[in-house]
Design a protein around this motif. Structure first.
Motif, short mmCIF file in Angstrom:
data_model
loop_
_atom_site.label_atom_id
_atom_site.label_comp_id
_atom_site.label_asym_id
_atom_site.label_seq_id
_atom_site.Cartn_x
_atom_site.Cartn_y
_atom_site.Cartn_z
N HIS A 46 0.87 -1.19 0.00
CA HIS A 46 0.00 0.00 0.00
C HIS A 46 0.90 1.23 0.00
N ARG A 47 0.39 2.35 -0.53
CA ARG A 47 1.26 3.51 -0.67
C ARG A 47 1.78 4.07 0.67
N TYR A 48 1.11 3.77 1.77
CA TYR A 48 1.61 4.26 3.06
C TYR A 48 2.46 3.22 3.80
N LEU A 49 2.54 2.02 3.25
CA LEU A 49 3.23 0.92 3.94
C LEU A 49 4.43 0.48 3.12
#
Lengths: 124, 483, 441
Positions: free
Chosen positions: C3-6
């Motif tokens: 995911h883009r935040y992970l």
């Protein structure tokens, strides 16, 4: 003058029915640099076990608990401008001077030796 | 950057006659004498007189003396300093929300009410609760509100004897403070060496005078309270409620829900678990959730969804009262909803496990240099009790300050109070393993420096914009404004 | 788990797991009792792309009506200079933690020091804290502060002319904190000074809370109040609208011990109720009773002027169960907001903004009363940019009719009374349109 100590590290030096209340050397050391002493007003009544003011260092604030009951007859005004006197000599620089109303309360306090033991225990 | 010039205070850049902002004249007649002279200001107001470029340079240069999540890693225990997504900022300043007055009739703010409702529902699902209020402004405000809910519940049953809150000695300092403000007496329960609550110590304290037990799970040592079902049963059997301090919710995302653990009331810090920026100390948001049967005590106003799909504001007769201007820090709430939507149900469950993995990774990588008082797995955070080798006299404070030299924020230090040299580390799931590896390397280097050149570590920081301030002087002779 | 935040790749995760000596992430939760584990997915929406999130909020935004705003009631529609929004969005400020590490937080600490200075100058008081959540909670904190200061007395008097929203929050805090709140009656739209004297004489009063600009928009005359409070050893607490103080007699000039209120009027967007900014200032004598954070000036090891959080021992995280406030995080970034706003506007700008609002409000009041459908509720009382009218038609009807024309006419106080506020943002044409709507009723 005989000196008595409370479990919350206040001392009272007693001369007849007059007492000088301050915090112990152990307590000033634990607090660190004292920056403010919040004192009652002359004429206020204090009650054994109840707080009568507070003392603040940079890292902590602690209530001042009355070791005995009585009436405040003087406060140490030097502490207003120079609270660090407590660090310099806690036993000489008392905080309030009181007239005891119930001297028998002194029996519930510790003497020098018992207090030393308490401090030793708290260090560990 | 011109630090000498722009290092001044804004007042020192002032020149008479300069302006940074003009307003257009509405060309309406002048009003004379509307305010009698004795109601007018006497002392002239002294504010800086500065132009816009000066203001922008001044604050931009000031910002360069600051560290933020966008600057670098915060291993700050119990603070969950995760990345703050930029789309959150964009939507929170959406013009269609920016100009809404709180007293606008419901029919004209349906989008805003829906936003509140959707976030309230999502948090309820994630917390395992029946309903949330988003009105509290910060975590501490949430704690206070939650305790008011608990008092309103007991009062609603006509039980006035419950005046105590039991708090473990490993709790966040706000717990007892919130209890005191809510008019409750605090009883501390000693924790076991790993900070968890000793059921045998708790049991005798539970009587008819206890309103609630406040717990943090995992606790401030990052240890999961595995006896929580038993504790919940004891608390409920005694007629008290169980409060969940949501400061440490992050590692439980996707793993276990406070409601399922038996908690009755909880708060969440949106600026921790739900990625809203800390802002240098607010604005935050501290939503409070309750299990079924306690909804009616939540503060008003509340947002409800009507049968026809519209939304309304309501005031429940049993509500504990009002605790904020309107619906809380609405702009902060928008950011949290954007975060939840960005992750979605597919990803949000990975947040907790990855945060926990990062913490364990750091712990295992450093425990040969730093004293780990509690062995075993941790959750999102853990505590070292200073260096293993204490012979050099290098303290936790020294290590924290030395970290600043290497471009890291300090961990949480001297908390919890269970150890003398607590150094509490929480990485969060948004830090890559590369960042963690570099941090580990720096921590190991500092441990080595403590052995080879302890004086250098003790006098840190050396490379920060300013060196150590004199705290004592500041407190002894407070100067709290420019003169 | 992508995911883009992970940032974790599967290879990263595998390497980390090996270091931790476990084979699966689930093993790190082996201490969580099986029956507590959450199985499956939360019942929340599916993952959205950034574009989908933007569209989601656009759709929500479309369900809000954009109105010309004559509503006040404590919160005012002012313009925000672009430079303010720019400065507070700088991530060095926005994403910073509380400035507990002064060596890397001078940006935050310095703006709080500037903020405190400006608030002291605005209110005339000696000391300001680093902010409170909003004006309602700041007033509640002042109530608790007065009780802590009085030690044994626990009754606080609040004027009936206080905005209802403030009184409600004070009453909530008081109920749980064990404080009695009594309401000082009003007389002809202002606080009844004779009634106050009587209530003080009854004793046990720790604090008296009044509003400078009251719930009707009236600027009250508090001559003699400070003396009355002093006589009863009660703290005199004044709730103010921050922007008013550029032109009105300051709380210090009224002899107040504590000044509180909301600073939203210093250009903070209405944002449907927050974030706003509470302020709290007091006299030197009360500095150690002031809740919240305070920044002070000192020097660093190299003798440079630096700023630190000070008097922290008062803070609850040290003095736990004796706390009379539990505030930690406040509204830090909003303090920066108003600091930049006041820097740009200056005293002259604030006066000018007040003048535009005052001209507008007095014009609109004349126009509305000239319709014969409304009268000024308190025609002899002074007001700045907000006033109260008594309406022949129900106030709610005016509000509904105006809404159809894209105007938020004001805030109904009760069936036939409403308050109306004007700032620099509403034009003469807007006011004339509102007047026509009222005339047509």
């Amino acid at each position: 003058m005989k000196t008595y100590y409370s479990p919350s590290h206040e001392y009272i030096k007693v001369d007849g029915n007059i007492g000088y209340i301050g915090i112990s050397d152990y307590a000033q050391h634990a607090l660190g640099n004292v920056v403010y002493v919040d004192m009652p007003e002359v004429g206020d009544d204090i009650e054994a076990g109840e707080d009568f003011g507070a003392i603040e260092s940079v890292k902590a604030a602690s209530d001042l608990i009355a070791p005995v009951s009585g009436a405040v007859i003087e406060i140490n005004e030097h502490l207003i401008d120079n609270p660090r006197l407590v660090n310099e000599d806690a036993m000489t620089n008392w905080i309030i001077k009181v007239e005891l109303t119930n001297p028998s309360e002194l029996d519930d306090l510790m003497d020098e030796e018992a207090y030393k033991e308490l401090c030793e225990k708290e260090k560990h | 950057m011109n630090r000498e010039f722009y290092g001044k205070l804004i007042f020192e850049l002032s020149k008479p006659g300069r302006r940074g902002f003009h307003v257009a004249d509405n060309r309406l007649p002048e009003v004379d004498g509307a305010i009698p002279a004795n109601l007018q200001r006497e002392q002239p107001l002294q504010l800086p007189e500065v132009d816009e470029p000066t203001v922008v340079r001044h604050y931009t240069n000031m910002s360069n003396n600051n560290f933020g999540v966008d600057t670098g890693f915060y291993p700050l225990g119990s603070c969950t300093m995760k990345y703050n997504p930029k789309i959150n900022e964009e939507v929170s300043s959406h013009h269609a929300f920016r100009n809404l007055h709180p007293d606008t009739p419901e029919m004209a703010v349906q989008g805003a009410l829906k936003m509140y409702y959707e976030l309230q529902r999502a948090l309820s699902e994630i917390g395992g609760m029946a309903e949330f209020t988003l009105n509290p402004y910060a975590g501490a405000h949430g704690e206070l509100t939650g305790l008011m809910v608990i008092r309103a519940y007991h009062a609603g049953r006509g039980d006035d004897a419950r005046v105590k809150v039991i708090v473990p000695d490993s709790a966040h300092g706000t717990n007892p403070a919130s209890a005191a403000v809510a008019g409750l007496d605090i009883v501390e329960v000693k924790s076991r060496p790993d900070g968890t609550v000793d059921v045998d110590d708790l049991r005798p304290l539970l009587d008819g005078t206890v309103a609630a037990v406040m717990m943090t799970n995992p606790n401030t040592l990052g240890i999961f309270e595995k006896n929580i079902p038993e504790i919940a049963k004891l608390v409920h059997d005694a007629g008290a409620l169980l409060y969940y301090d949501g400061a440490n919710l992050n590692p439980m995302l996707g793993v276990a829900r406070p409601g399922d653990m038996g908690f009755d009331v909880m708060h969440i810090n949106l600026h921790k678990t739900f990625s809203t920026p800390h802002g240098g100390g607010g604005p935050g948001a501290g939503p409070v959730g309750v299990r079924a049967g306690l909804e009616q005590y939540l503060p008003y106003p509340k947002v409800v969804k009507n049968a026809d799909g519209t939304y309304s504001l309501v005031t429940d007769g049993e509500s504990l009262g009002k605790i904020s201007s309107h619906l809380g820090n609405f702009g902060v709430e928008m950011r949290a909803l954007a975060y939840i939507l960005s992750l979605g149900k597919e990803n949000i469950g990975n947040v907790g496990p990855l945060a926990t993995l990062g913490a364990n990774y750091i712990k295992e990588s450093l425990k040969d240099k730093y004293l780990l008082p509690i062995e075993g797995v941790c959750k999102h955070e853990f505590v070292f009790d200073g260096l293993i080798d204490k012979s050099t006299g290098v303290t936790t404070l020294n290590i924290a300050k030395r970290l600043l030299d290497y471009g890291y924020h300090a961990p949480t230090i001297y908390f919890p109070l269970l150890f003398h040299e607590s150094l509490m580390i929480e990485p969060t799931e948004t830090e890559s393993v590369d960042t963690l590896d570099d941090f580990i390397e720096v921590m190991r280097k500092i441990a080595d420096e403590a052995a080879t050149d302890p004086e250098m570590v003790k006098s840190a920081p050396h490379n920060t914009p300013v060196s150590r301030p004199d705290d004592t002087e500041a407190a002894l002779h407070p100067v709290v404004k420019y003169e | 788990m992508s995911h883009r935040y992970l940032p974790h790749t599967q290879a990263d995760i595998d390497r980390m797991l090996r270091r931790c000596g476990v084979s699966r992430i689930e093993d790190l939760y082996s201490d969580v009792p099986e029956q507590l584990l959450f199985k499956g997915e939360y019942d929340i929406p599916s993952e959205m792309s950034e574009r989908q999130v933007r569209e989601f909020f656009n759709t929500l935004g479309d369900a809000n009506r954009q109105l010309v705003c004559f509503a006040g009631n404590g919160f005012y529609d002012h313009d925000t200079p672009a430079a303010v929004s720019y400065v507070i969005s700088r991530s060095e400020f926005l994403t910073a933690y509380t400035p507990y590490q002064p060596e890397i937080s001078q940006g935050t600490l310095q703006y709080i020091f500037e903020y405190q200075t400006m608030m002291c100058r605005l209110t005339g008081m000696d000391v300001s804290n680093a902010s409170m959540y909003d004006g309602t909670t700041a007033t509640a904190e002042a109530m608790m502060m007065s009780v802590a200061h009085a030690r044994k007395r626990n009754r606080v008097l609040v004027s009936a002319t206080m905005r209802q929203g403030v009184t409600d929050v004070v009453a909530t805090y008081a109920r749980y904190h064990g404080v009695t709140v009594d309401i000082i009656p009003e007389k002809d739209g202002v606080t009844d000074a004779d009634a106050l004297a009587g209530m003080l004489a009854e004793g046990n009063v720790a604090g008296v809370i009044v509003a400078q600009r009251n719930r009707y928009g009236i600027i009250e005359d508090y001559t003699g109040f400070s003396e009355k409070c002093k006589g009863a050893k009660a703290l005199f607490i004044m709730n103010c609208v921050a922007s008013d103080l550029a032109v009105l007699k300051t709380p210090a000039e009224w002899g107040a011990d504590v000044a509180v209120g909301d600073a939203q009027s210093l250009g903070i967007p209405l944002s449907y109720g927050g974030p706003y900014l509470g302020f709290m200032c007091c006299t030197n004598a009360l500095i150690r009773k002031l809740p919240g954070r305070i920044v002070g000036k000192t020097v660093d090891n190299d003798g440079r002027r630096v700023f630190v959080l000070t008097l922290q021992a008062r803070e609850q995280h040290i003095r736990r169960e004796k706390a009379t406030s539990n505030i930690c995080s406040n509204q830090g970034l909003m303090a920066l907001f108003v600091t930049v706003y006041m820097s740009l506007a200056g005293a002259e700008g604030l006066r000018e903004i007040n003048r535009q609002g005052e001209k507008g409000a007095h014009y609109l009041a004349r126009q509305l009363t000239s319709t014969g459908k409304t009268t000024l509720t308190f025609p002899d009382k002074p007001f700045l940019n907000e006033f109260c009218i008594t309406t022949t038609a129900p106030a709610s009807e005016i509000i509904t009719k105006a809404l159809e024309q894209g105007i938020l006419a004001g805030v109904a106080l009760d069936e036939h009374r409403m308050t109306i506020a004007v700032t620099e943002l509403q034009s003469k044409e807007d006011m004339d349109r509102l007047t026509e709507i009222v005339k047509a009723l």
